[in-house]
Design a protein around this motif. Sequence first.
Motif, PDB file in Angstrom:
ATOM      1  N   GLU A 115      73.307  24.165 -27.421  1.00  0.00           N
ATOM      2  CA  GLU A 115      73.654  25.452 -28.024  1.00  0.00           C
ATOM      3  C   GLU A 115      72.532  25.914 -28.951  1.00  0.00           C
ATOM      4  N   GLY A 116      72.098  27.128 -28.775  1.00  0.00           N
ATOM      5  CA  GLY A 116      71.031  27.693 -29.599  1.00  0.00           C
ATOM      6  C   GLY A 116      69.639  27.409 -29.069  1.00  0.00           C
ATOM      7  N   VAL A 117      69.526  26.615 -28.020  1.00  0.00           N
ATOM      8  CA  VAL A 117      68.223  26.312 -27.425  1.00  0.00           C
ATOM      9  C   VAL A 117      67.893  27.423 -26.426  1.00  0.00           C
ATOM     10  N   ALA A 118      66.748  28.066 -26.625  1.00  0.00           N
ATOM     11  CA  ALA A 118      66.353  29.169 -25.747  1.00  0.00           C
ATOM     12  C   ALA A 118      65.244  28.771 -24.783  1.00  0.00           C
ATOM     13  N   ASP A 119      64.409  27.812 -25.179  1.00  0.00           N
ATOM     14  CA  ASP A 119      63.270  27.393 -24.371  1.00  0.00           C
ATOM     15  C   ASP A 119      63.290  25.876 -24.224  1.00  0.00           C
ATOM     16  N   ALA A 120      62.958  25.402 -23.031  1.00  0.00           N
ATOM     17  CA  ALA A 120      62.938  23.957 -22.799  1.00  0.00           C
ATOM     18  C   ALA A 120      62.006  23.636 -21.643  1.00  0.00           C
ATOM     19  N   ILE A 121      61.704  22.355 -21.518  1.00  0.00           N
ATOM     20  CA  ILE A 121      60.841  21.865 -20.443  1.00  0.00           C
ATOM     21  C   ILE A 121      61.598  20.773 -19.699  1.00  0.00           C
ATOM     22  N   LEU A 122      61.422  20.742 -18.376  1.00  0.00           N
ATOM     23  CA  LEU A 122      62.014  19.692 -17.559  1.00  0.00           C
ATOM     24  C   LEU A 122      60.954  18.673 -17.186  1.00  0.00           C
ATOM     25  N   VAL A 123      61.293  17.405 -17.310  1.00  0.00           N
ATOM     26  CA  VAL A 123      60.400  16.332 -16.886  1.00  0.00           C
ATOM     27  C   VAL A 123      61.197  15.348 -16.038  1.00  0.00           C
ATOM     28  N   PRO A 175      68.029  29.372 -15.575  1.00  0.00           N
ATOM     29  CA  PRO A 175      67.064  29.552 -14.483  1.00  0.00           C
ATOM     30  C   PRO A 175      66.192  28.332 -14.192  1.00  0.00           C
ATOM     31  N   MET A 176      66.006  27.422 -15.124  1.00  0.00           N
ATOM     32  CA  MET A 176      65.113  26.293 -14.864  1.00  0.00           C
ATOM     33  C   MET A 176      65.726  25.263 -13.929  1.00  0.00           C
ATOM     34  N   PHE A 177      67.008  25.352 -13.646  1.00  0.00           N
ATOM     35  CA  PHE A 177      67.659  24.378 -12.770  1.00  0.00           C
ATOM     36  C   PHE A 177      67.803  24.872 -11.333  1.00  0.00           C
ATOM     37  N   ASN A 178      67.391  26.088 -11.042  1.00  0.00           N
ATOM     38  CA  ASN A 178      67.591  26.650  -9.711  1.00  0.00           C
ATOM     39  C   ASN A 178      66.868  25.884  -8.614  1.00  0.00           C
ATOM     40  N   GLU A 179      65.647  25.465  -8.837  1.00  0.00           N
ATOM     41  CA  GLU A 179      64.832  24.831  -7.802  1.00  0.00           C
ATOM     42  C   GLU A 179      64.761  23.314  -7.934  1.00  0.00           C
ATOM     43  N   GLN A 180      65.558  22.713  -8.800  1.00  0.00           N
ATOM     44  CA  GLN A 180      65.456  21.282  -9.078  1.00  0.00           C
ATOM     45  C   GLN A 180      66.540  20.493  -8.342  1.00  0.00           C
ATOM     46  N   LEU A 181      66.244  19.215  -8.120  1.00  0.00           N
ATOM     47  CA  LEU A 181      67.191  18.309  -7.473  1.00  0.00           C
ATOM     48  C   LEU A 181      67.255  16.997  -8.250  1.00  0.00           C
ATOM     49  N   LYS A 222      58.110  18.916 -14.511  1.00  0.00           N
ATOM     50  CA  LYS A 222      58.777  19.619 -13.405  1.00  0.00           C
ATOM     51  C   LYS A 222      58.796  21.128 -13.579  1.00  0.00           C
ATOM     52  N   GLY A 223      58.801  21.603 -14.819  1.00  0.00           N
ATOM     53  CA  GLY A 223      58.883  23.039 -15.066  1.00  0.00           C
ATOM     54  C   GLY A 223      59.523  23.292 -16.416  1.00  0.00           C
ATOM     55  N   GLY A 224      60.060  24.479 -16.568  1.00  0.00           N
ATOM     56  CA  GLY A 224      60.712  24.810 -17.822  1.00  0.00           C
ATOM     57  C   GLY A 224      61.240  26.226 -17.815  1.00  0.00           C
ATOM     58  N   VAL A 225      61.639  26.660 -18.967  1.00  0.00           N
ATOM     59  CA  VAL A 225      62.114  28.033 -19.134  1.00  0.00           C
ATOM     60  C   VAL A 225      61.634  28.547 -20.481  1.00  0.00           C
ATOM     61  N   MET A 226      61.090  29.759 -20.465  1.00  0.00           N
ATOM     62  CA  MET A 226      60.614  30.409 -21.684  1.00  0.00           C
ATOM     63  C   MET A 226      61.124  31.841 -21.668  1.00  0.00           C
ATOM     64  N   ASP A 227      61.833  32.217 -22.703  1.00  0.00           N
ATOM     65  CA  ASP A 227      62.408  33.562 -22.816  1.00  0.00           C
ATOM     66  C   ASP A 227      63.263  33.931 -21.606  1.00  0.00           C
ATOM     67  N   GLY A 228      63.985  32.955 -21.058  1.00  0.00           N
ATOM     68  CA  GLY A 228      64.875  33.210 -19.937  1.00  0.00           C
ATOM     69  C   GLY A 228      64.204  33.219 -18.577  1.00  0.00           C
TER      70      GLY A 228
END
Length: 184
Positions: free
Chosen positions: A18-26, A69-75, A109-115
Motif C-alpha cells: 500500500e502506497g508503493v507506486a514504483d517497484a522493480i521485479l527481480v 502493469p509490471m506483472f502482465n508479461e511475467q511468469l 526482470k523489469g519494473g513499473v514507474m509512474d504506472g
Amino acid sequence: MSKYVKNLVTGDIKNRLEGVADAILVNVVGMDSAATFSIRKKLREAGVNMLVIKRSMAARATEGSSLRPMFNEQLGSMAIVWGCEDFVSLAKIMSKIVKSKEFEKLELKGGVMDGDALTADQVLAVSKWPSRLEQISILVGQVLSPGSNLVSQILGGGSTLAGQIKQMIEDREESTEQAEEVQA
C-alpha cells in the motif's frame, strides 16, 4: 491452498504494498539461502524492501494499483523490490547489484514507474538518469548561476572603481603633503 488462505495472503500483500507506486521485479529463483540473506541485508542497509511472491498472487494483490502493469508479461515466482527516495535511486542500487556479478543468479526482470511497465533494459537505462537529489542540485545551480554571475560582474566593476578612487585619494593626499612641505 484454499480460497480463504489465498484471500488472507493477498490481503497481507496488498497491505505491504500500500502506497508503493514504483517497484522493480527481480528473479531470485535458484539462489541459495546464504546469497538470499546477503542480498536482503544489502537492500535493507540501503532502505530497500524485497518480497518474494508468486506472480498470480501479486497480480491479485495489486489489482487496480499502479503496480499491476509490471506483472502482465511475467511468469512464476519473483521478488518485488521497492523503497528508496525515488525510482531512479532504486534502479541505481539494483543495477549495481546485478552488474557486480556477486549474485550470479539474480536477474533483473523489469519494473513499473509512474504506472508504466518497464523492461529490464529500460530499468538499466533509468539507472543512468540523475537521481532526485542530483536533479535538485542541478536545478539549484542553474537558478543560482545567473545571480552569481551578476553579483561577480557588479563586484568586479565595483572593486575596480573602488581601487581607482582609493588611488586618487592617496595621490591627492600625497600632493597635499608635498604642497605643505614646499610652503613650509
